[in-house]
Design an enzyme around this catalytic site. Structure first.
Site, PDB file in Angstrom:
ATOM      1  N   ASN A 137       0.841  -1.192   0.000  1.00 17.63           N
ATOM      2  CA  ASN A 137       0.000   0.000   0.000  1.00 17.63           C
ATOM      3  C   ASN A 137       0.873   1.238   0.000  1.00 17.63           C
ATOM      4  OD1 ASN A 137      -0.104  -1.198   2.933  1.00 17.63           O
ATOM      5  ND2 ASN A 137      -0.669   0.932   3.288  1.00 17.63           N
ATOM      6  N   ASP A 138       0.641   2.202   0.837  1.00 20.48           N
ATOM      7  CA  ASP A 138       1.165   3.563   0.709  1.00 20.48           C
ATOM      8  C   ASP A 138       2.635   3.631   0.285  1.00 20.48           C
ATOM      9  OD1 ASP A 138      -1.159   3.422   2.163  1.00 20.48           O
ATOM     10  OD2 ASP A 138      -0.549   4.845   3.689  1.00 20.48           O
TER      11      ASP A 138
END
Length: 589
Positions: free
Chosen positions: A63-64
């Site tokens: 993710n991020d």
């Protein structure tokens, strides 16, 4: 009695936030825990729908993007990664390096839970290069199973190592601990720090106070001892928890990016936030009152859910950085799967990083322009061109000779008249472009539009993802341009929803309005197509939309690409250039 009154007021807000959370862009909250799945190993990794030139690990969850930076000739991308499974959990800071933002080499994980101040997790953060060419990472650590969040730092063990492979987390962590006025479970994602005129460093951290989104501000003389400023850098009522704030200066009437600490008379500021409730990202442009340490959006900015977005599709938790090697600001964004959690586990991977984009302030000062970094062009292969091709109502033309499933295509579409633009019904919500797109899809005949591209299309159009424009005329005689990227017909596949059992995977009609002057009666579109992702840039990057799609027929050499027009006004392909996109030579991640 006062408590009862407050509770009665807060309850409707709470219910609204909770209901929105169920439909937050069709994406599981990035911190949703699947305890029974988070360590399920990805054994048999399915290659279908994997991207060819976007950044993604060989398997498992990402993710991020965290703290991207340029340092001593190398780009560093850190990213949230689950080394044990294809859902969120067991998060570490994975690390890859590159000379050109395209070819990436995976190196050792930079940060992973190992100390009391991050025992339960190492969440997002940012990188700052201190004077003396000393990089430092600020990141959120989780200290207990109640998700109490603190801010820590890490430094490279050997600055002379070009890859910065080993990072140290000193024992004087945490640097920043929330006081009793701060919600300790909504206190995360410190920004790149900037240096004020008073010689003090500043960073801002996302959070909330009840339903008010908030960006807390901290100051430090030495980067080690931080003090909370009494007021936030910025806050907005009714927006819920703020994640991944980004705060940076931009040039007025300039094409170069600026370092986070830059100031001056020809400088504006951008404040971006990821809204935990909607799973979209919003930004405003304004001024930074350095005397009072307050960010103030310009008067014509909408500050909240109806405001400007960096991307109107599957795009979240973005992070920007200044690239001193080319004097530009670069944006990284994450796109989760729109597929179901069950399917993610079966295929053994989830999540991609989108193509990095340059960002500049539009000359009108009212929005940002985003564009894929120029290095992407090094992957272009076989090229085809079209010009002066008319598209009457109901016509389409196939773009042949390239790999339609993995392509970069740009076109300029002029038209003769605005007379056939459809009236914009006053009852429609000007802020709900997505709803309008779902009602006025690519097959619904209009006046001026719909026209654009049919991407990842099967031969008989059982599947396709259209990216298109539609022009409306409002009561004030101004024209509104709707841009859509519609995944509703993208696949014949169905599955169990990641939100509720028994429903299909998320296939939205993503959309946004394009603030474009149509006096020259033309509009441009560029789409990056890569097997399961379509990134589109309207009007030179004024409006950007990313869709994740999973065709079953239109895969590999079975995918087709068309330009089309379903409006009564004839449009013309003034120019079209399309390339097959090669995979990077080095994508060891």
């Amino acid at each position: 009695m006062e408590f009862v009154k407050s509770f009665r007021w807060a309850l409707p807000v709470f219910l609204v936030l909770c209901s929105l959370a169920l439909f937050n862009n069709g994406v599981e909250a990035s911190h949703k825990v699947f305890r029974h799945l988070q360590s399920l190993p990805a054994v048999n990794v399915k290659q279908q729908h994997r991207t060819g030139y976007h950044f993604q690990p060989t398997k498992r969850w990402i993710n991020d993007p965290n703290g991207p930076m340029y340092f001593n000739g190398y780009y560093h991308l850190f990213y949230q990664y689950n080394p044990k499974g294809a859902v969120w959990g067991n998060i570490v800071w994975a690390h890859s390096v590159s000379k050109d933002l395209i070819n990436w080499k995976k190196v050792e994980h930079a940060i992973y839970p190992s100390k009391p101040f991050d025992k339960y997790g190492c969440w997002s953060g940012s990188a700052t290069v201190l004077p003396g060419n000393k990089p430092v990472i600020l990141y959120t650590g989780i200290v207990d199973d109640k998700q109490t969040q603190v801010q820590n730092y890490a430094v490279p063990a050997n600055v002379s190592d070009p890859y910065l492979r080993v990072w140290i987390k000193p024992d004087n962590n945490p640097l920043i601990v929330a006081d009793n006025e701060v919600n300790k479970t909504a206190f995360r994602d410190p920004t790149t720090a900037w240096l004020g005129k008073d010689g003090q460093w500043r960073t801002t951290i996302g959070g909330r106070s009840y339903d008010t989104g908030m960006s807390f501000l901290y100051k430090s003389k030495d980067f080690m001892h931080w003090t909370k400023v009494k007021h936030p850098l910025h806050s907005t009522d009714g927006t819920g928890n703020w994640e991944c704030p980004d705060f940076f200066p931009v040039q007025v009437n300039g094409k170069n990016g600026l370092d986070a600490s830059a100031t001056g008379p020809n400088v504006k500021y951008v404040f971006k936030v990821s809204l935990d409730v909607t799973r979209y990202e919003y930004y405003t442009i304004g001024t930074y009152d350095t005397e009072n340490d307050k960010y103030i959006p310009d008067k014509d900015m909408v500050d909240g859910w109806n405001g400007l977005r960096l991307d109107y599709g599957n795009f979240y938790a973005s992070k920007s950085f200044f690239d001193p090697s080319k004097n530009r600001r670069i944006l990284w964004g994450w796109a989760n799967e729109s597929d179901t959690t069950d399917n993610d586990i079966q295929k053994g991977w989830a999540g991609i990083q989108l193509i990095p984009r340059t960002m500049v302030l539009h000359p009108n000062g009212k929005q940002l322009l985003q564009w894929p970094v120029e290095e992407l062009e090094s992957l272009r292969g076989k090229k085809v061109e079209l010009s002066n091709q008319k598209l009457a109502k109901g016509e389409k033309v196939e773009i042949k000779g390239i790999t339609a499933a993995q392509a970069d295509v740009g076109l300029l579409l002029p038209f003769n008249s605005l007379d056939k633009a459809e009236p914009f019904d006053p009852s429609w919500d000007r802020y709900d472009a997505q709803k309008l797109c779902s009602q006025k899809g690519s097959t619904v005949e209009g006046g001026l539009g719909p026209f654009g591209l049919l991407t990842l299309a099967s031969e008989n159009l059982e599947e396709y993802t259209p990216v298109f424009f539609r022009v409306f005329k409002a009561q004030d005689k101004k024209h509104l341009v709707l841009m859509c990227s519609d995944a509703s017909r993208s696949t014949l596949m169905s599955g169990k929803s990641s939100m509720k059992e028994g429903k299909d995977a998320y296939r939205p009609s993503f959309a946004g309005f394009v603030n474009v002057d149509l006096k020259d009666k033309k509009i441009s579109l560029r789409s990056l197509i890569d097997n399961s992702v379509v990134e589109s840039f309207g009007a030179g990057g004024k409006t950007c939309i990313t869709s994740r799609v999973y065709p079953t027929l239109a895969i590999y050499d079975k995918a087709h690409l068309y330009a089309f027009n379903n409006g009564t006004e004839t449009v013309r392909i003034e120019s079209l250039k399309a390339w097959s996109m090669n995979a990077p030579k080095q994508m060891n991640h």
